[in-house]
Motif scaffolding. Sequence first.
Motif, PDB file in Angstrom:
ATOM      1  N   ARG A 114       0.826  -1.208   0.000  1.00 27.29           N
ATOM      2  CA  ARG A 114       0.000   0.000   0.000  1.00 27.29           C
ATOM      3  C   ARG A 114       0.863   1.262   0.000  1.00 27.29           C
ATOM      4  NH1 ARG A 114      -5.511  -0.335  -1.031  1.00 27.29           N
ATOM      5  NH2 ARG A 114      -5.801   1.490   0.285  1.00 27.29           N
ATOM      6  N   GLU A 115       1.915   1.253   0.790  1.00 25.16           N
ATOM      7  CA  GLU A 115       2.803   2.407   0.846  1.00 25.16           C
ATOM      8  C   GLU A 115       3.509   2.625  -0.490  1.00 25.16           C
ATOM      9  OE1 GLU A 115       5.491   1.881   4.050  1.00 25.16           O
ATOM     10  OE2 GLU A 115       3.929   1.870   5.595  1.00 25.16           O
ATOM     11  N   ALA A 116       3.813   1.529  -1.190  1.00 18.84           N
ATOM     12  CA  ALA A 116       4.521   1.633  -2.459  1.00 18.84           C
ATOM     13  C   ALA A 116       3.635   2.191  -3.566  1.00 18.84           C
ATOM     14  CB  ALA A 116       5.070   0.256  -2.871  1.00 18.84           C
ATOM     15  N   GLY A 117       2.315   2.027  -3.425  1.00 15.26           N
ATOM     16  CA  GLY A 117       1.421   2.540  -4.450  1.00 15.26           C
ATOM     17  C   GLY A 117       0.442   1.531  -5.015  1.00 15.26           C
ATOM     18  N   LEU A 134      -1.646  -4.352 -10.611  1.00 12.46           N
ATOM     19  CA  LEU A 134      -0.601  -3.362 -10.821  1.00 12.46           C
ATOM     20  C   LEU A 134      -1.214  -1.977 -11.078  1.00 12.46           C
ATOM     21  CD1 LEU A 134       1.741  -5.460 -13.109  1.00 12.46           C
ATOM     22  CD2 LEU A 134       2.360  -4.562 -10.859  1.00 12.46           C
ATOM     23  N   PRO A 135      -0.559  -0.926 -10.607  1.00 10.65           N
ATOM     24  CA  PRO A 135      -1.059   0.428 -10.859  1.00 10.65           C
ATOM     25  C   PRO A 135      -1.093   0.715 -12.361  1.00 10.65           C
ATOM     26  CG  PRO A 135       0.587   0.446  -9.111  1.00 10.65           C
ATOM     27  CD  PRO A 135       0.631  -0.917  -9.725  1.00 10.65           C
ATOM     28  N   PRO A 136      -1.945   1.623 -12.810  1.00 10.21           N
ATOM     29  CA  PRO A 136      -2.006   1.995 -14.227  1.00 10.21           C
ATOM     30  C   PRO A 136      -0.640   2.444 -14.742  1.00 10.21           C
ATOM     31  CG  PRO A 136      -3.875   2.922 -13.040  1.00 10.21           C
ATOM     32  CD  PRO A 136      -2.957   2.350 -11.998  1.00 10.21           C
ATOM     33  N   GLY A 137      -0.290   1.973 -15.910  1.00  5.95           N
ATOM     34  CA  GLY A 137       0.978   2.354 -16.516  1.00  5.95           C
ATOM     35  C   GLY A 137       2.133   1.430 -16.197  1.00  5.95           C
ATOM     36  N   HIS A 165      -1.742  -8.471 -12.824  1.00 10.01           N
ATOM     37  CA  HIS A 165      -1.654  -8.673 -11.381  1.00 10.01           C
ATOM     38  C   HIS A 165      -0.318  -9.334 -11.035  1.00 10.01           C
ATOM     39  CE1 HIS A 165      -5.955  -8.110 -11.918  1.00 10.01           C
ATOM     40  NE2 HIS A 165      -6.099  -7.971 -10.612  1.00 10.01           N
ATOM     41  N   VAL A 166       0.019  -9.324  -9.765  1.00  9.81           N
ATOM     42  CA  VAL A 166       1.240  -9.969  -9.281  1.00  9.81           C
ATOM     43  C   VAL A 166       0.912 -10.724  -8.002  1.00  9.81           C
ATOM     44  CG1 VAL A 166       3.619  -9.636  -8.520  1.00  9.81           C
ATOM     45  CG2 VAL A 166       2.652  -8.103 -10.228  1.00  9.81           C
ATOM     46  N   ALA A 185      13.018  -2.618  -2.647  1.00  8.65           N
ATOM     47  CA  ALA A 185      12.992  -3.140  -4.016  1.00  8.65           C
ATOM     48  C   ALA A 185      11.637  -2.900  -4.673  1.00  8.65           C
ATOM     49  CB  ALA A 185      13.319  -4.634  -4.005  1.00  8.65           C
ATOM     50  N   ILE A 186      10.562  -3.153  -3.943  1.00  5.71           N
ATOM     51  CA  ILE A 186       9.217  -2.953  -4.490  1.00  5.71           C
ATOM     52  C   ILE A 186       8.972  -1.477  -4.770  1.00  5.71           C
ATOM     53  CG2 ILE A 186       6.757  -3.114  -3.962  1.00  5.71           C
ATOM     54  CD1 ILE A 186       7.421  -5.678  -2.354  1.00  5.71           C
ATOM     55  N   GLN A 187       9.337  -0.624  -3.815  1.00  7.81           N
ATOM     56  CA  GLN A 187       9.133   0.817  -3.990  1.00  7.81           C
ATOM     57  C   GLN A 187       9.957   1.350  -5.155  1.00  7.81           C
ATOM     58  OE1 GLN A 187       7.220   3.431  -1.742  1.00  7.81           O
ATOM     59  NE2 GLN A 187       7.365   3.846  -3.939  1.00  7.81           N
ATOM     60  N   ASP A 188      11.243   0.971  -5.208  1.00  2.00           N
ATOM     61  CA  ASP A 188      12.115   1.477  -6.262  1.00  2.00           C
ATOM     62  C   ASP A 188      11.669   0.999  -7.642  1.00  2.00           C
ATOM     63  OD1 ASP A 188      13.583   2.747  -4.355  1.00  2.00           O
ATOM     64  OD2 ASP A 188      15.290   1.368  -4.405  1.00  2.00           O
ATOM     65  N   THR A 189      11.291  -0.260  -7.748  1.00  4.10           N
ATOM     66  CA  THR A 189      10.870  -0.801  -9.041  1.00  4.10           C
ATOM     67  C   THR A 189       9.597  -0.127  -9.522  1.00  4.10           C
ATOM     68  OG1 THR A 189      11.857  -2.951  -8.481  1.00  4.10           O
ATOM     69  CG2 THR A 189      10.290  -2.903 -10.301  1.00  4.10           C
ATOM     70  N   LEU A 190       8.663   0.104  -8.609  1.00  7.36           N
ATOM     71  CA  LEU A 190       7.427   0.781  -8.990  1.00  7.36           C
ATOM     72  C   LEU A 190       7.715   2.220  -9.414  1.00  7.36           C
ATOM     73  CD1 LEU A 190       4.475  -0.123  -9.092  1.00  7.36           C
ATOM     74  CD2 LEU A 190       4.129   0.968  -6.886  1.00  7.36           C
TER      75      LEU A 190
END
Length: 238
Positions: A114-117, A134-137, A165-166, A185-190
């Motif tokens: 949730r924090e990552a987006g 996954l978020p749009p885009g 989805h993931v 890793a999740i935040q940076d990749t997103l």
Amino acid sequence: VMDHTYWNITWNAEVPPIFEYYDDAIVISSFSKDLGIAGERLGFAAINPKSKEAKPMAELLTTNNGLLGNICPPSTIQHAMTEFLSGPGKYDAAIYEYKQNYRECLDELYSVLREAGFSQAVMPDGGFYLFPKLPPGVKEEAFLTGLMDKNVFALPGSDFMMPGHVRFCALLPPGSDAIKIARNAIQDTLNEQLGRGVHSAVTIENENTHASSLDGLKVKLCESDRTSTQKFSDDSCV
């Protein structure tokens, strides 16, 4: 046939006793998840005694076990599990402890996503997986490849007929070094996929190396019980 592998790992839900509703029913289950012994491949099949086919089905399963002995776990672990299950309260106590641990890991990963987006991440009614959209885009393959480059592994939704989805497996304890690495890793990749600035790496306690440059450390957030030719599943955890 009902798969009861996760029936002890439920949140605000209850799995109904299928034998009360269907006479011709078989329950298959495993101790891999609720007791955390996936490598032992230990489980059982239970046939509703009210079924007219109960006896021949039991004989068929027994015959198959005899002919295909390689599908059975070693007798040592079978005897050990039998003794464990016969101990008063042992199984219930173990289930309670594992369930609490699973819930803590699930809550932590949910917070990370949730924090990552991942605004559409939803807590499940059972199990320890999160399957956010996954978020749009953000492209599924590009996102998973970005995670893999940072030694974090998840499964593509396309493998489950849910593209976009993931699937993450929540087994990292809150506050652990591993979840901190996964969070970055999740935040940076997103951020990379969305063209946003990359989140600054967090230094792991008692280490002088940043999470983004740890060598040889793989944080595995996925699980797969099947063989897949896709590169995302090759290093999946058990």
